[in-house]
Design a protein around this motif. Structure first.
Motif, PDB file in Angstrom:
ATOM      1  N   THR A  33      17.103  27.359  12.614  1.00 11.62           N
ATOM      2  CA  THR A  33      16.148  27.415  11.516  1.00 11.62           C
ATOM      3  C   THR A  33      15.038  26.392  11.776  1.00 11.62           C
ATOM      4  OG1 THR A  33      17.929  28.011   9.995  1.00 11.62           O
ATOM      5  CG2 THR A  33      15.884  27.202   9.010  1.00 11.62           C
ATOM      6  N   PRO A  34      13.787  26.803  11.685  1.00  8.38           N
ATOM      7  CA  PRO A  34      12.674  25.907  12.025  1.00  8.38           C
ATOM      8  C   PRO A  34      12.391  24.857  10.943  1.00  8.38           C
ATOM      9  CG  PRO A  34      11.825  28.008  11.288  1.00  8.38           C
ATOM     10  CD  PRO A  34      13.322  28.163  11.331  1.00  8.38           C
ATOM     11  N   ILE A  35      13.222  23.816  10.922  1.00  2.56           N
ATOM     12  CA  ILE A  35      13.045  22.692  10.004  1.00  2.56           C
ATOM     13  C   ILE A  35      12.827  21.436  10.837  1.00  2.56           C
ATOM     14  CG2 ILE A  35      14.111  21.287   8.196  1.00  2.56           C
ATOM     15  CD1 ILE A  35      15.829  23.696   7.468  1.00  2.56           C
ATOM     16  N   LYS A  36      11.816  20.660  10.487  1.00  2.00           N
ATOM     17  CA  LYS A  36      11.562  19.413  11.209  1.00  2.00           C
ATOM     18  C   LYS A  36      12.657  18.390  10.895  1.00  2.00           C
ATOM     19  CE  LYS A  36       6.513  20.020  10.952  1.00  2.00           C
ATOM     20  NZ  LYS A  36       6.493  21.128   9.976  1.00  2.00           N
ATOM     21  N   THR A  37      12.923  17.511  11.840  1.00  2.00           N
ATOM     22  CA  THR A  37      13.932  16.476  11.660  1.00  2.00           C
ATOM     23  C   THR A  37      13.351  15.301  10.879  1.00  2.00           C
ATOM     24  OG1 THR A  37      15.086  17.064  13.705  1.00  2.00           O
ATOM     25  CG2 THR A  37      15.469  14.854  12.843  1.00  2.00           C
ATOM     26  N   ILE A  38      13.992  14.989   9.760  1.00  2.00           N
ATOM     27  CA  ILE A  38      13.571  13.861   8.930  1.00  2.00           C
ATOM     28  C   ILE A  38      14.312  12.619   9.395  1.00  2.00           C
ATOM     29  CG2 ILE A  38      13.478  12.898   6.607  1.00  2.00           C
ATOM     30  CD1 ILE A  38      13.498  15.777   5.537  1.00  2.00           C
ATOM     31  N   GLY A  39      13.564  11.641   9.883  1.00  2.00           N
ATOM     32  CA  GLY A  39      14.158  10.364  10.249  1.00  2.00           C
ATOM     33  C   GLY A  39      14.279   9.482   9.016  1.00  2.00           C
ATOM     34  N   ILE A  40      15.460   8.950   8.796  1.00  2.00           N
ATOM     35  CA  ILE A  40      15.730   8.099   7.638  1.00  2.00           C
ATOM     36  C   ILE A  40      15.959   6.680   8.135  1.00  2.00           C
ATOM     37  CG2 ILE A  40      17.231   7.698   5.651  1.00  2.00           C
ATOM     38  CD1 ILE A  40      18.075  10.686   5.891  1.00  2.00           C
ATOM     39  N   LEU A  41      15.019   5.791   7.862  1.00  2.00           N
ATOM     40  CA  LEU A  41      15.192   4.381   8.179  1.00  2.00           C
ATOM     41  C   LEU A  41      16.022   3.800   7.054  1.00  2.00           C
ATOM     42  CD1 LEU A  41      14.345   2.316  10.329  1.00  2.00           C
ATOM     43  CD2 LEU A  41      12.297   1.845   8.975  1.00  2.00           C
ATOM     44  N   GLY A  42      17.330   3.691   7.302  1.00  2.00           N
ATOM     45  CA  GLY A  42      18.268   3.448   6.217  1.00  2.00           C
ATOM     46  C   GLY A  42      18.982   2.109   6.290  1.00  2.00           C
ATOM     47  N   GLY A  43      20.043   2.021   5.475  1.00  2.00           N
ATOM     48  CA  GLY A  43      20.804   0.790   5.402  1.00  2.00           C
ATOM     49  C   GLY A  43      20.233  -0.231   4.437  1.00  2.00           C
ATOM     50  N   MET A  44      19.269   0.188   3.613  1.00  5.05           N
ATOM     51  CA  MET A  44      18.562  -0.771   2.736  1.00  5.05           C
ATOM     52  C   MET A  44      18.545  -0.285   1.285  1.00  5.05           C
ATOM     53  SD  MET A  44      15.375  -1.455   5.319  1.00  5.05           S
ATOM     54  CE  MET A  44      15.275   0.226   5.954  1.00  5.05           C
ATOM     55  N   SER A  45      19.669  -0.029   0.680  1.00  5.25           N
ATOM     56  CA  SER A  45      21.020  -0.297   1.129  1.00  5.25           C
ATOM     57  C   SER A  45      21.685   0.992   1.604  1.00  5.25           C
ATOM     58  CB  SER A  45      21.828  -0.857  -0.047  1.00  5.25           C
ATOM     59  OG  SER A  45      21.965   0.171  -1.063  1.00  5.25           O
ATOM     60  N   ASP A  46      22.966   0.872   1.950  1.00  2.34           N
ATOM     61  CA  ASP A  46      23.706   2.075   2.322  1.00  2.34           C
ATOM     62  C   ASP A  46      23.819   3.030   1.145  1.00  2.34           C
ATOM     63  OD1 ASP A  46      25.450   0.112   1.132  1.00  2.34           O
ATOM     64  OD2 ASP A  46      27.184   1.257   1.834  1.00  2.34           O
ATOM     65  N   LYS A  47      23.838   2.489  -0.081  1.00  6.73           N
ATOM     66  CA  LYS A  47      23.922   3.342  -1.262  1.00  6.73           C
ATOM     67  C   LYS A  47      22.670   4.215  -1.375  1.00  6.73           C
ATOM     68  CE  LYS A  47      27.854   1.516  -2.432  1.00  6.73           C
ATOM     69  NZ  LYS A  47      28.003   0.663  -1.232  1.00  6.73           N
ATOM     70  N   ALA A  48      21.505   3.619  -1.170  1.00 10.27           N
ATOM     71  CA  ALA A  48      20.260   4.389  -1.214  1.00 10.27           C
ATOM     72  C   ALA A  48      20.222   5.407  -0.085  1.00 10.27           C
ATOM     73  CB  ALA A  48      19.060   3.450  -1.121  1.00 10.27           C
ATOM     74  N   THR A  49      20.701   5.017   1.082  1.00 12.62           N
ATOM     75  CA  THR A  49      20.690   5.916   2.239  1.00 12.62           C
ATOM     76  C   THR A  49      21.533   7.154   1.974  1.00 12.62           C
ATOM     77  OG1 THR A  49      20.471   3.958   3.654  1.00 12.62           O
ATOM     78  CG2 THR A  49      21.062   6.026   4.735  1.00 12.62           C
ATOM     79  N   ILE A  50      22.685   6.955   1.380  1.00 16.02           N
ATOM     80  CA  ILE A  50      23.551   8.076   1.015  1.00 16.02           C
ATOM     81  C   ILE A  50      22.816   9.036   0.084  1.00 16.02           C
ATOM     82  CG2 ILE A  50      25.598   8.710  -0.351  1.00 16.02           C
ATOM     83  CD1 ILE A  50      26.870   6.072   0.759  1.00 16.02           C
ATOM     84  N   GLU A  51      22.108   8.477  -0.897  1.00 15.07           N
ATOM     85  CA  GLU A  51      21.410   9.323  -1.868  1.00 15.07           C
ATOM     86  C   GLU A  51      20.258  10.077  -1.218  1.00 15.07           C
ATOM     87  OE1 GLU A  51      22.608   9.927  -4.801  1.00 15.07           O
ATOM     88  OE2 GLU A  51      24.223   8.468  -4.512  1.00 15.07           O
ATOM     89  N   TYR A  52      19.534   9.447  -0.298  1.00 15.11           N
ATOM     90  CA  TYR A  52      18.487  10.153   0.442  1.00 15.11           C
ATOM     91  C   TYR A  52      19.086  11.342   1.177  1.00 15.11           C
ATOM     92  CZ  TYR A  52      14.253   7.291  -0.044  1.00 15.11           C
ATOM     93  OH  TYR A  52      13.121   6.686  -0.518  1.00 15.11           O
ATOM     94  N   TYR A  53      20.174  11.121   1.873  1.00 13.80           N
ATOM     95  CA  TYR A  53      20.803  12.198   2.645  1.00 13.80           C
ATOM     96  C   TYR A  53      21.249  13.333   1.725  1.00 13.80           C
ATOM     97  CZ  TYR A  53      23.833  14.481   6.072  1.00 13.80           C
ATOM     98  OH  TYR A  53      24.427  15.410   6.910  1.00 13.80           O
ATOM     99  N   LYS A  54      21.860  12.975   0.598  1.00 12.47           N
ATOM    100  CA  LYS A  54      22.311  13.991  -0.355  1.00 12.47           C
ATOM    101  C   LYS A  54      21.141  14.775  -0.937  1.00 12.47           C
ATOM    102  CE  LYS A  54      25.245  12.509  -3.451  1.00 12.47           C
ATOM    103  NZ  LYS A  54      25.901  11.551  -4.395  1.00 12.47           N
ATOM    104  N   PHE A  55      20.084  14.061  -1.355  1.00  9.94           N
ATOM    105  CA  PHE A  55      18.908  14.717  -1.926  1.00  9.94           C
ATOM    106  C   PHE A  55      18.260  15.661  -0.914  1.00  9.94           C
ATOM    107  CE2 PHE A  55      18.019  11.294  -5.317  1.00  9.94           C
ATOM    108  CZ  PHE A  55      18.374  12.142  -6.357  1.00  9.94           C
TER     109      PHE A  55
END
Length: 243
Positions: free
Chosen positions: A11-33
């Motif tokens: 499927t032609p979807i661009k890869t979203i780079g997530i500069l994460g760990g700030m915090s891990d809780k926020a990173t989890i939510e970005y991935y879920k969203f």
């Protein structure tokens, strides 16, 4: 879809780079969203193409507490370059606070970097508002770098008192980034928000830390529009990844 009914893969979807760990809780939510929004758009079993370049939050906490912004800049620019080298087509950083040291990314990366304030400022302007309260860490509330970004859109930012800022910041670092969601802290944020509206004329509230939405949301402040930087940031990333 081909004439045989077979979906073209991948499927032609661009890869979203997530500069994460700030915090891990926020990173989890970005991935879920990201995954939820792409699945809502495409259906079936589709989720996002993502690459998480994680940071050690211990380093981030040290840089923030010690005003070691030059060290933070070097650390995060290195991480951003690694994300690009790893295959990210777009980059987002999951921290409002650390955008202080990301101003050079558009020059040092060849992929789009979506500043966290941009989609929130656009949403505020679309709502016809121009004076908004900002909740976040002390560096976000005290410094000019975030306020200046909103000022580009004609938006005036107001912030809590020094005493309130200290407690808002404490709740983020001592509770939210550790996954602690406490009713007393929720009420403190609600009371602070209402005071900003009553005393400083704030027309709305920006949740200017990517964990705050875990504590309060629109349902807690029915009389004030609430702008969640986390979800608005993800919306912008997904839009770019799918067009």
């Amino acid at each position: 879809m081909s004439v045989t009914g077979v979906v073209k893969r991948p499927t032609p979807i661009k890869t979203i780079g997530i500069l994460g760990g700030m915090s891990d809780k926020a990173t989890i939510e970005y991935y879920k969203f990201i995954n939820a929004k792409i699945n809502a758009q495409y259906g079936g079993w589709e989720i996002g193409e993502t690459l998480i370049q994680g940071c050690n939050f211990g380093n981030i906490e040290y840089y923030v507490r010690n005003n070691a912004w030059d060290e933070a800049r070097e650390y995060l620019e290195t991480k951003a370059k690694l994300a690009e080298a790893g295959g990210a087509d777009i980059l987002v950083c999951v921290s409002n606070t650390m955008h202080k040291v990301l101003d050079r990314l558009p020059q040092i990366l060849s992929i789009p970097f979506i500043h966290i304030t941009t989609p929130t400022a656009e949403a505020i302007k679309a709502a016809g508002l121009n004076k908004v309260a900002l909740l976040g860490t002390k560096p976000v509330m005290q410094a000019d770098y975030i306020k200046a970004e909103y000022a580009k859109y004609g938006i005036e930012i107001v912030v809590p008192s020094e005493v309130q800022q200290k407690e808002v910041d404490r709740i983020i670092f001592d509770e939210l980034v550790k996954g602690k969601i406490l009713d007393d802290s929720r009420q403190y944020y609600i009371n602070t928000s209402l005071a900003l509206a009553a005393e400083q004329g704030a027309q709305a509230i920006i949740l200017g830390c990517t964990e705050i939405f875990l504590l309060i949301g629109q349902a807690d402040l029915p009389s004030l529009p609430v702008f969640n930087t986390t979800e608005l940031h993800v919306d912008a990333a997904v839009k770019l990844a799918t067009t």
